[in-house]
Design a protein around this motif. Structure first.
Motif, mmCIF file in Angstrom:
data_model
loop_
_atom_site.group_PDB
_atom_site.id
_atom_site.type_symbol
_atom_site.label_atom_id
_atom_site.label_comp_id
_atom_site.label_asym_id
_atom_site.label_seq_id
_atom_site.Cartn_x
_atom_site.Cartn_y
_atom_site.Cartn_z
ATOM 1 N N THR A 67 0.855 -1.183 0.000
ATOM 2 C CA THR A 67 0.000 0.000 0.000
ATOM 3 C C THR A 67 0.890 1.231 0.000
ATOM 4 O O THR A 67 1.743 1.381 0.871
ATOM 5 C CB THR A 67 -0.924 0.029 1.230
ATOM 6 N N TRP A 83 -3.480 8.627 -9.668
ATOM 7 C CA TRP A 83 -2.283 7.790 -9.638
ATOM 8 C C TRP A 83 -1.916 7.377 -11.065
ATOM 9 O O TRP A 83 -2.784 7.060 -11.872
ATOM 10 C CB TRP A 83 -2.528 6.537 -8.811
ATOM 11 N N GLU A 98 -9.586 3.973 -11.353
ATOM 12 C CA GLU A 98 -10.291 3.854 -10.073
ATOM 13 C C GLU A 98 -9.418 4.155 -8.866
ATOM 14 O O GLU A 98 -9.725 3.704 -7.766
ATOM 15 C CB GLU A 98 -10.936 2.467 -9.924
ATOM 16 N N ALA A 99 -8.331 4.890 -9.029
ATOM 17 C CA ALA A 99 -7.481 5.283 -7.905
ATOM 18 C C ALA A 99 -7.553 6.801 -7.770
ATOM 19 O O ALA A 99 -6.957 7.518 -8.569
ATOM 20 C CB ALA A 99 -6.048 4.813 -8.129
ATOM 21 N N LEU A 104 -2.877 3.954 -2.429
ATOM 22 C CA LEU A 104 -3.046 3.026 -3.540
ATOM 23 C C LEU A 104 -2.651 1.633 -3.062
ATOM 24 O O LEU A 104 -1.549 1.439 -2.559
ATOM 25 C CB LEU A 104 -2.158 3.433 -4.724
ATOM 26 N N TYR A 116 5.388 4.645 -9.369
ATOM 27 C CA TYR A 116 4.010 5.078 -9.185
ATOM 28 C C TYR A 116 4.058 6.560 -8.830
ATOM 29 O O TYR A 116 4.878 6.988 -8.022
ATOM 30 C CB TYR A 116 3.318 4.279 -8.077
#
Length: 190
Positions: A67, A83, A98-99, A104, A116
């Protein structure tokens, strides 16, 4: 002279209004003043209102979960978070669907090097980002051999014959043990 001043200023500007010998400092946002006498309005640029945490680095094993939690704070009004992920060192970025929050969840990670990026944007299009470097290591001899060969190719070094032979012996030994266990299992079944 009666001057009425009512103006909405973008957050990227700060204002100070001199009013009859004194001054009234206004914070970024909506500024209103009703004064008499001479009025001086001066504007200055304000730095990006976001504070972003330092980039972070993680190393995990294949199949593990991770996470990521960003610590970007600030901004004006509604702040949105998105993200993105890059698997080629930041040359190309893909949106992580969907982030939309500051965290995340990554599940069942595959071997590779990933970046990321959490991007925050406020209502005035100010942005800030924070990067997370994630290395996912594989398990097993095949991954070790592939990594050794890859490193040798990158650096121009040669692989010692003894190293290759040692890996081959370990692999052959593991295969022999597995074959022996299969034979023993068949004998027990008779």
């Amino acid at each position: 002279m009666n001057i009425a001043f009512k103006k909405t200023m973008p957050f990227a500007l700060a204002a100070a209004i001199a009013v009859s010998g004194g001054s009234l400092a206004l914070v970024p946002g909506t500024a209103m003043a009703d004064t008499q006498g001479s009025t001086v309005l001066s504007l200055r640029a304000v730095d990006n209102p976001f504070n972003a945490g330092a980039d972070q680095r993680f190393t995990i094993n294949e199949g593990e979960n991770l996470t990521l939690s960003g610590d970007i704070t600030g901004g004006f009004g509604d702040v949105t978070y998105r993200w993105y992920v890059s698997s080629d060192g930041g040359k190309h970025w893909d949106l992580v669907e969907e982030a939309h929050g500051t965290s995340l969840d990554l599940k069942n990670m595959k071997v590779g090097e990933y970046i990321y990026r959490l991007v925050a944007s406020d209502m005035y299009s100010n942005t800030a980002h924070q990067d997370f470097y994630v290395t996912v290591k594989g398990n097993g001899i095949a991954d070790s051999v592939a990594e050794a060969v890859s490193n040798a190719v990158k650096t121009g070094d040669s692989l010692p014959i003894a190293g290759i032979a040692g890996i081959a012996v370990v692999a052959a030994g593991a295969a022999g043990v597995a074959a022996k266990k299969r034979r023993e299992g068949k004998e027990d079944a008779r």
